[in-house]
Design a protein around this motif. Structure first.
Motif, mmCIF file in Angstrom:
data_model
loop_
_atom_site.group_PDB
_atom_site.id
_atom_site.type_symbol
_atom_site.label_atom_id
_atom_site.label_comp_id
_atom_site.label_asym_id
_atom_site.label_seq_id
_atom_site.Cartn_x
_atom_site.Cartn_y
_atom_site.Cartn_z
ATOM 1 N N LYS A 8 7.782 -8.021 5.432
ATOM 2 C CA LYS A 8 6.556 -7.454 4.858
ATOM 3 C C LYS A 8 6.069 -8.239 3.646
ATOM 4 C CE LYS A 8 6.534 -3.976 7.733
ATOM 5 N NZ LYS A 8 5.618 -3.850 8.802
ATOM 6 N N CYS A 12 2.315 -10.041 3.290
ATOM 7 C CA CYS A 12 1.393 -9.835 2.166
ATOM 8 C C CYS A 12 0.938 -11.169 1.575
ATOM 9 C CB CYS A 12 2.045 -8.973 1.085
ATOM 10 S SG CYS A 12 2.213 -7.254 1.583
ATOM 11 N N CYS A 33 -0.926 -5.283 -8.869
ATOM 12 C CA CYS A 33 0.061 -4.214 -8.616
ATOM 13 C C CYS A 33 -0.575 -2.905 -8.142
ATOM 14 C CB CYS A 33 0.930 -3.961 -9.856
ATOM 15 S SG CYS A 33 1.900 -5.396 -10.342
ATOM 16 N N SER A 34 -1.820 -2.945 -7.686
ATOM 17 C CA SER A 34 -2.454 -1.715 -7.191
ATOM 18 C C SER A 34 -2.016 -1.409 -5.758
ATOM 19 C CB SER A 34 -3.980 -1.831 -7.250
ATOM 20 O OG SER A 34 -4.428 -2.867 -6.393
ATOM 21 N N ILE A 35 -1.512 -2.391 -5.055
ATOM 22 C CA ILE A 35 -1.022 -2.220 -3.684
ATOM 23 C C ILE A 35 0.479 -2.451 -3.704
ATOM 24 C CG2 ILE A 35 -1.197 -3.060 -1.305
ATOM 25 C CD1 ILE A 35 -3.863 -1.980 -2.156
ATOM 26 N N ARG A 36 1.241 -1.451 -3.221
ATOM 27 C CA ARG A 36 2.698 -1.540 -3.297
ATOM 28 C C ARG A 36 3.360 -1.917 -1.975
ATOM 29 N NH1 ARG A 36 1.211 2.877 -5.802
ATOM 30 N NH2 ARG A 36 1.273 2.945 -8.057
ATOM 31 N N SER A 37 2.613 -1.815 -0.870
ATOM 32 C CA SER A 37 3.210 -2.125 0.436
ATOM 33 C C SER A 37 2.134 -2.672 1.378
ATOM 34 C CB SER A 37 3.843 -0.871 1.049
ATOM 35 O OG SER A 37 2.833 0.053 1.426
ATOM 36 N N GLU A 39 1.494 -1.474 4.269
ATOM 37 C CA GLU A 39 0.805 -0.317 4.836
ATOM 38 C C GLU A 39 -0.339 0.120 3.925
ATOM 39 O OE1 GLU A 39 4.189 -0.648 4.891
ATOM 40 O OE2 GLU A 39 4.228 -0.973 7.055
ATOM 41 N N GLU A 40 -0.128 0.095 2.611
ATOM 42 C CA GLU A 40 -1.207 0.428 1.664
ATOM 43 C C GLU A 40 -2.330 -0.609 1.746
ATOM 44 O OE1 GLU A 40 -0.422 1.291 -2.470
ATOM 45 O OE2 GLU A 40 1.455 2.280 -1.939
ATOM 46 N N LEU A 41 -1.950 -1.865 1.906
ATOM 47 C CA LEU A 41 -2.931 -2.931 2.030
ATOM 48 C C LEU A 41 -3.777 -2.722 3.296
ATOM 49 C CD1 LEU A 41 -4.085 -5.610 0.992
ATOM 50 C CD2 LEU A 41 -2.308 -6.781 2.307
ATOM 51 N N ARG A 43 -4.384 0.156 4.805
ATOM 52 C CA ARG A 43 -5.253 1.315 4.570
ATOM 53 C C ARG A 43 -6.434 0.946 3.683
ATOM 54 N NH1 ARG A 43 -0.595 4.383 4.620
ATOM 55 N NH2 ARG A 43 -0.292 4.152 2.382
ATOM 56 N N ALA A 44 -6.175 0.238 2.588
ATOM 57 C CA ALA A 44 -7.250 -0.158 1.664
ATOM 58 C C ALA A 44 -8.258 -1.071 2.372
ATOM 59 C CB ALA A 44 -6.665 -0.851 0.443
#
Length: 170
Positions: A8, A12, A33-37, A39-41, A43-44
Motif C-alpha cells: 500500500k 501511494c 498527512c491528511s490521507i492516512r491510507s 483506502e482514504e485516498l 475515497r477522497a
C-alpha cells in the motif's frame, strides 16, 4: 499498479504518476498527512472526481431517440450505438426494433428492415453498413456534381459535361 497491489505504501507513491494534470493539481493540493491510507485516498479521489464515473442510462433514453432531419445514417448510427452501449442490461432484441422505428418512414433502410427483418445482430449490422456505404457514395456523388457542374454547349444550347466547349476551339 496492479503489480504492487499488496504494498500500500508503494501504491501511494506510484499513484500520482497515473494522474492527468487536473487530478495532479488536486493531489498536490492535499494537506500533508491528511490521507492516512490508500483506502482514504481512493475515497477522497472518488468524492472529488465523481463526475468521471459512468452512470448507466435508462432504456427509455434509447426509445426516445429519433433520426434528426438532415442527419446522415452514419451520424444517427453512431449516436444510437453510443447510447445503446451506455445502457445496462441485455436488450439486443430491443435494439433492432427501436433503431428501425426511429428512422423516417421513407428511409430506404427502414423499408429494407421492414421487408426483410434481421435474424441476428450480425445480419442487422451488415444491413446498416450497406446502407451507410450507399448513403456515403450518394453524398460523394453530389459533391462531385457540385465541383464539376455541367457546361453549356453554346452552339447546340444544351448542357453536356463530357464534351469540350466549342466556343474556345479554333
Amino acid at each position: 499498479m496492479a503489480i504492487h497491489s499488496r504494498n500500500k505504501a508503494l501504491i501511494c507513491k506510484v499513484f500520482p504518476s497515473s494522474l492527468r494534470p487536473v487530478a495532479v493539481r488536486w493531489f498536490d493540493g492535499l494537506e500533508e498527512c491528511s490521507i492516512r491510507s490508500f483506502e482514504e485516498l481512493i475515497r477522497a479521489f472518488g468524492v472529488r472526481f465523481v463526475t468521471c464515473s459512468r452512470v448507466p442510462r435508462p432504456l427509455d433514453s434509447l426509445l426516445s431517440m429519433v433520426m434528426r432531419e438532415g442527419e446522415t445514417l452514419k451520424t444517427y448510427f453512431d449516436r444510437y450505438w453510443e447510447t445503446f452501449n451506455e445502457i445496462d442490461g441485455d436488450f439486443e432484441d430491443v435494439d433492432t426494433r427501436t433503431f428501425k422505428v426511429e428512422l423516417p418512414t421513407k428511409h430506404d433502410l427502414r423499408k429494407s428492415l421492414t421487408m426483410k427483418p434481421a435474424r441476428s445482430m450480425h445480419q442487422f449490422m451488415d444491413c446498416i453498413d450497406e446502407h451507410k456505404w450507399v448513403e456515403e457514395d450518394q453524398t460523394q456523388g453530389k459533391g462531385w456534381a457540385k465541383a464539376f457542374p455541367k457546361k453549356k454547349d453554346h452552339q447546340s444550347g444544351s448542357y453536356n459535361q463530357n464534351q469540350p466547349r466549342r466556343d474556345f476551339i479554333n
